[in-house]
Structure formats: structure tokens, C-alpha cells
Design a protein around this motif. Sequence first.
Motif, PDB file in Angstrom:
ATOM      1  N   UNK A 196       0.832  -1.205   0.000  1.00  0.00           N
ATOM      2  CA  UNK A 196       0.000   0.000   0.000  1.00  0.00           C
ATOM      3  C   UNK A 196       0.864   1.250   0.000  1.00  0.00           C
ATOM      4  N   UNK A 197       1.924   1.244   0.789  1.00  0.00           N
ATOM      5  CA  UNK A 197       2.812   2.402   0.848  1.00  0.00           C
ATOM      6  C   UNK A 197       3.519   2.624  -0.477  1.00  0.00           C
ATOM      7  N   UNK A 198       3.949   1.566  -1.129  1.00  0.00           N
ATOM      8  CA  UNK A 198       4.602   1.703  -2.438  1.00  0.00           C
ATOM      9  C   UNK A 198       3.646   2.290  -3.468  1.00  0.00           C
ATOM     10  N   UNK A 199       2.390   1.841  -3.434  1.00  0.00           N
ATOM     11  CA  UNK A 199       1.383   2.425  -4.327  1.00  0.00           C
ATOM     12  C   UNK A 199       1.215   3.912  -4.038  1.00  0.00           C
ATOM     13  N   UNK A 200       1.103   4.240  -2.766  1.00  0.00           N
ATOM     14  CA  UNK A 200       0.922   5.636  -2.352  1.00  0.00           C
ATOM     15  C   UNK A 200       2.104   6.503  -2.791  1.00  0.00           C
ATOM     16  N   UNK A 201       3.312   6.026  -2.570  1.00  0.00           N
ATOM     17  CA  UNK A 201       4.500   6.807  -2.915  1.00  0.00           C
ATOM     18  C   UNK A 201       4.651   6.982  -4.421  1.00  0.00           C
ATOM     19  N   UNK A 202       4.361   5.939  -5.159  1.00  0.00           N
ATOM     20  CA  UNK A 202       4.624   5.975  -6.607  1.00  0.00           C
ATOM     21  C   UNK A 202       3.517   6.653  -7.396  1.00  0.00           C
ATOM     22  N   UNK A 203       2.286   6.594  -6.896  1.00  0.00           N
ATOM     23  CA  UNK A 203       1.164   7.005  -7.741  1.00  0.00           C
ATOM     24  C   UNK A 203       0.212   7.997  -7.085  1.00  0.00           C
ATOM     25  N   UNK A 204       0.561   8.516  -5.919  1.00  0.00           N
ATOM     26  CA  UNK A 204      -0.291   9.510  -5.272  1.00  0.00           C
ATOM     27  C   UNK A 204      -0.380  10.756  -6.153  1.00  0.00           C
ATOM     28  N   UNK A 205      -1.589  11.213  -6.464  1.00  0.00           N
ATOM     29  CA  UNK A 205      -1.716  12.443  -7.245  1.00  0.00           C
ATOM     30  C   UNK A 205      -1.464  13.679  -6.389  1.00  0.00           C
ATOM     31  N   UNK A 206      -1.053  14.742  -7.026  1.00  0.00           N
ATOM     32  CA  UNK A 206      -0.741  15.979  -6.296  1.00  0.00           C
ATOM     33  C   UNK A 206      -1.966  16.534  -5.582  1.00  0.00           C
ATOM     34  N   UNK A 207      -3.166  16.232  -6.096  1.00  0.00           N
ATOM     35  CA  UNK A 207      -4.375  16.794  -5.494  1.00  0.00           C
ATOM     36  C   UNK A 207      -4.949  15.918  -4.389  1.00  0.00           C
ATOM     37  N   UNK A 208      -4.333  14.791  -4.044  1.00  0.00           N
ATOM     38  CA  UNK A 208      -4.853  13.956  -2.960  1.00  0.00           C
ATOM     39  C   UNK A 208      -4.629  14.644  -1.619  1.00  0.00           C
ATOM     40  N   UNK A 209      -5.668  14.699  -0.801  1.00  0.00           N
ATOM     41  CA  UNK A 209      -5.551  15.354   0.510  1.00  0.00           C
ATOM     42  C   UNK A 209      -5.825  14.415   1.677  1.00  0.00           C
ATOM     43  N   UNK A 210      -6.412  13.231   1.421  1.00  0.00           N
ATOM     44  CA  UNK A 210      -6.824  12.353   2.513  1.00  0.00           C
ATOM     45  C   UNK A 210      -6.669  10.896   2.109  1.00  0.00           C
ATOM     46  N   UNK A 211      -6.083  10.103   3.017  1.00  0.00           N
ATOM     47  CA  UNK A 211      -5.975   8.659   2.821  1.00  0.00           C
ATOM     48  C   UNK A 211      -6.424   7.961   4.091  1.00  0.00           C
ATOM     49  N   UNK A 212      -7.422   7.089   3.971  1.00  0.00           N
ATOM     50  CA  UNK A 212      -7.911   6.299   5.096  1.00  0.00           C
ATOM     51  C   UNK A 212      -7.404   4.870   4.930  1.00  0.00           C
ATOM     52  N   UNK A 213      -6.468   4.473   5.775  1.00  0.00           N
ATOM     53  CA  UNK A 213      -5.931   3.116   5.730  1.00  0.00           C
ATOM     54  C   UNK A 213      -7.005   2.160   6.238  1.00  0.00           C
ATOM     55  N   UNK A 214      -7.310   1.144   5.435  1.00  0.00           N
ATOM     56  CA  UNK A 214      -8.527   0.365   5.664  1.00  0.00           C
ATOM     57  C   UNK A 214      -8.251  -1.129   5.741  1.00  0.00           C
ATOM     58  N   UNK A 215      -9.222  -1.839   6.336  1.00  0.00           N
ATOM     59  CA  UNK A 215      -9.231  -3.295   6.398  1.00  0.00           C
ATOM     60  C   UNK A 215      -7.968  -3.855   7.055  1.00  0.00           C
ATOM     61  N   UNK A 216      -7.504  -3.194   8.130  1.00  0.00           N
ATOM     62  CA  UNK A 216      -6.342  -3.704   8.853  1.00  0.00           C
ATOM     63  C   UNK A 216      -6.690  -5.007   9.576  1.00  0.00           C
ATOM     64  N   UNK A 217      -5.760  -5.959   9.515  1.00  0.00           N
ATOM     65  CA  UNK A 217      -5.934  -7.226  10.212  1.00  0.00           C
ATOM     66  C   UNK A 217      -5.808  -7.024  11.715  1.00  0.00           C
ATOM     67  N   UNK A 218      -6.664  -7.709  12.456  1.00  0.00           N
ATOM     68  CA  UNK A 218      -6.582  -7.661  13.910  1.00  0.00           C
ATOM     69  C   UNK A 218      -5.326  -8.362  14.418  1.00  0.00           C
TER      70      UNK A 218
END
Length: 268
Positions: A196-218
Amino acid sequence: MSLFITSLNSGSNGNCYYIGNEQDAVLIDAGISCRETEKRMKRLGLSMQKVRAIFVSHEHSDHIRGIPVLSKKFNLPVYITGETMRSGGLSLPSERVISFDPYAPIVVGELKITAFPKFHDAIEPHSFIVQNHEVNIGIFTDIGAPCDHLIQHFKMCHAAFLEANYDEAMLENGRYPYFLKNRIRGGKGHLSNRQALELFQAHRPAHMSLLLLSHLSKDNNDPQLAQSMFNEHANGVKVMVASRYEESPVFKVHTTGCQNIHEIPLLF
């Protein structure tokens, strides 16, 4: 224009995401009970009377278990593929069931919802983009591996729910049996924190302002670990973990940023 978004619950115990404007809203998945959905929305100042439809990503129970009661009580159409309907064993009146095709936008009020395929061990799994004029929200969970479909749509988003299911070391060293570990990390299971972090770093658009990390394993992740990994690379994007136990704040997302409006009555 802007969109209001919140995670009502995110995890293997149930998933439900709210996206709407001042008039209309949709739920992506409904994996918690109708009663709990209503209760959490009321605490946030949201009303089911604004919800116009439920969209279903795939047939696993943590995404569909609340649908029969919720759809019946509020007479909500359920957008779901035929194979997902059959595989999930859902029993819904035909007049409330609407099939959809990938890349074919569906208009609900001023919202436009577009599905696209993803890698997951389900019969016909889809992710979604919800648009309100210029504002784009992505719902990207239960993904075995990043693909071109995901990358293309992630680049559009002003905000996104992005799966960060497991820490690779915690999964490897944890109590899960080997076959289940391989199911999770085998390309049709879930995204790791690193992926997820690699996707975020490589492809985050300049206009993105919010990311909700989801479906974390217990069992195979730690919210503080995931949060800290992303905080180091946020570069102005607000990052928070969507809880598996309670609703997140409501965020107002627009083209130039986002605002946490939790505790402000919306009266939707």
C-alpha cells in the motif's frame, strides 16, 4: 463541489463506507448490521434518508451481511453482479437488485459510481470510484496485488480508502496456518502495509488530501505501525487508520483539500 466520506467500519468483522453530497449518498458494502449502521451514522450526524443505494464489492460475509435488512427497511436498491449475488447466497427481491458492469458509470443523483475489477479470491470482485463533479473518492480494499486498474484510478483520487491489511513480518511470524498466510499474501488476498505504501508513494496524485488506511488485520497488523509508516511519507496528505471497532470522523473532501467535520451536526 465536495463529498462527505466516512468509514462506518473497516476490517474482517465488517466493512461499510459512506460517500455522499448534501442531497444523496451511497454505501459501498454493508457488512455490519442495520442497527449498527444506523447507530453509527446518527452519531456522525448522518441520516439513512439520504442513502440512495448500496454497492457491493464482492460476496464475502464481512461485506454483505447487513444488506438484506438494510435494503428492506429503507427500500434501497442493491447494485451487485449476478455471480456475486449467487455466490454470496443473498436473497433479495428482484426489484431491488440491479446488476452492473465494470467501467460503466452509474448515476445516483449527482453522484457517479464506476466499478472496476480487482485481484481477490472472490467470484467477481470490484473496486469503486465515486465522483461528484470534479471530486473523486476511491474505495480500494480486499486487493491481492496492485494492478493497472488500481493504479489508473488511484491517480484520480482526492481521497481514498486504501487497504493496508497486514505487516509482512507479523504475518510470517504469527499464529496463522501456512495455507492461510499464503492465501493472504498470495496475490488474490490482501495488500500489505508495504504494498500500500509503495502504491501511495509511486502514484499519489498531487491533489490527494486524505488517505484512510482500511481493512487492517486484527492479528497481523498494528494501527500505530501502519500509521507511522505512512506518516513518514505523507507529504501533506492527511493519513488516518479506519477502525474495525467504530466509525471514523466525517471528512468533507473538495478539490483543494479536506476538512474534518466530526462533531458538527450535518443533519443529512
